[in-house]
Enzyme design. Structure first.
Site, PDB file in Angstrom:
ATOM      1  N   HIS A   1       9.944   2.330  -2.736  1.00 42.96           N
ATOM      2  CA  HIS A   1       8.932   1.751  -1.843  1.00 42.96           C
ATOM      3  C   HIS A   1       7.582   2.460  -1.933  1.00 42.96           C
ATOM      4  CE1 HIS A   1      12.603   0.281   0.631  1.00 42.96           C
ATOM      5  NE2 HIS A   1      12.251  -0.613  -0.281  1.00 42.96           N
TER       6      HIS A   1
ATOM      7  N   ASN B   1      26.758   8.321   5.416  1.00 40.31           N
ATOM      8  CA  ASN B   1      25.809   7.792   6.391  1.00 40.31           C
ATOM      9  C   ASN B   1      26.438   7.780   7.779  1.00 40.31           C
ATOM     10  OD1 ASN B   1      23.156   6.326   6.827  1.00 40.31           O
ATOM     11  ND2 ASN B   1      24.553   4.829   7.696  1.00 40.31           N
TER      12      ASN B   1
ATOM     13  N   CYS C   1      24.198  14.446   6.649  1.00 36.38           N
ATOM     14  CA  CYS C   1      24.049  14.559   5.189  1.00 36.38           C
ATOM     15  C   CYS C   1      24.091  16.001   4.683  1.00 36.38           C
ATOM     16  CB  CYS C   1      22.731  13.907   4.754  1.00 36.38           C
ATOM     17  SG  CYS C   1      22.622  12.151   5.085  1.00 36.38           S
TER      18      CYS C   1
END
Length: 267
Positions: free
Chosen positions: A116, A241, A259
């Site tokens: 992105h 997650n 994480c």
């Protein structure tokens, strides 16, 4: 540490890693979604609105003026360090990140694709000139010095929670080269990821033997489609997650742990 996750990673030789906002929360950058994958706040700015409406650009850049200093000073955390170590071990095909904070690169990762884009650059939508976001911060402050005194809470991706003010007073600089609209060099909602970037990701996916998702709910299709493609190709897919992901029914392994502790065995 999750023993099934460690085993999954150790067995991979060319691991395709896809990361999301959960990687950067320990660096003080808030995420967008809750454990069920729903928005925690108002969705990010829309590309069409940003390009068409001066008021949207005023609101975006006023909030960014306040959010950028903390975002720009964020430091990599244990998750970023662990994934950089995984690359150093020679097991990583590519690290595809949906984040725009460049913290993977700052932690030492080199095989990174910023799906992105990256927030530390500003792009002119007219002449395509790019410049450092830090330079644009100085231009924003020079035109709007009184805004620097406002107090606002940090929001995801360099934004700030700033409401109840008149954004119509905010002066947004135009491109100094052509007078065009300046936009952060990131992919907004409603905007397409560049075609050549998508093609490069698929090339890497074709060389991978497993996929690891770290800190992403995959609710945004631009990232989810690569997990779909991996599952269709028969690649094992693991996700680390907290909470639901869009790909839960495609996963070989799901680990719901923070994480950094889950990946600490890589350090």
């Amino acid at each position: 540490m999750s023993l099934p996750l460690a085993d999954f990673i150790h067995r991979a030789r060319r691991l395709f890693v896809l990361t999301g906002a959960g990687c950067s929360t320990d660096s003080g950058i808030p995420d967008y979604r809750d454990a069920d994958g729903q928005w925690k706040r108002t969705p990010p700015v829309n590309f069409q609105d940003f390009m068409a409406l001066p008021a949207t650009r005023q609101r975006y850049w006023a909030r960014s003026l306040l959010g950028w200093p903390r975002f720009g000073q964020a430091q990599p955390n244990g998750t970023h360090a662990a994934l950089a170590a995984l690359e150093d071990r020679g097991q990583m095909e590519v690290l595809l990140t949906q984040n725009v904070d460049c913290l993977h690169q700052r932690a030492g990762s080199r095989a990174v694709i910023d799906l992105h884009g990256r927030l530390d650059q500003v792009r002119c939508m007219g002449c395509e000139a790019r410049s450092p976001r830090e330079d644009f911060q100085h231009a924003l402050l020079a035109r709007n010095p009184e805004w620097a005194q406002l107090d606002a809470a940090q929001a995801p991706d360099g934004d700030a929670d700033l409401d109840g003010v008149d954004f119509g007073r905010f002066d947004v600089p135009a491109c100094p080269h052509c007078g065009g609209i300046l936009k952060p060099d990131v992919v907004f909602f409603g905007e397409n990821v560049p075609r050549e970037r998508v093609a490069a990701v698929h090339d890497h996916l074709g060389r991978a033997d497993a996929v690891l998702v770290v800190g992403s709910s995959l609710m945004v299709y631009s990232g989810f489609r690569f997990v779909q493609a991996a599952a269709k190709a028969g690649l094992p897919v693991a996700a680390l997650n907290l909470g639901r992901t869009r790909a839960d029914d495609l996963l070989t392994l799901k680990v719901e742990q923070p994480c950094a502790p889950a990946l600490s065995f890589l350090l």
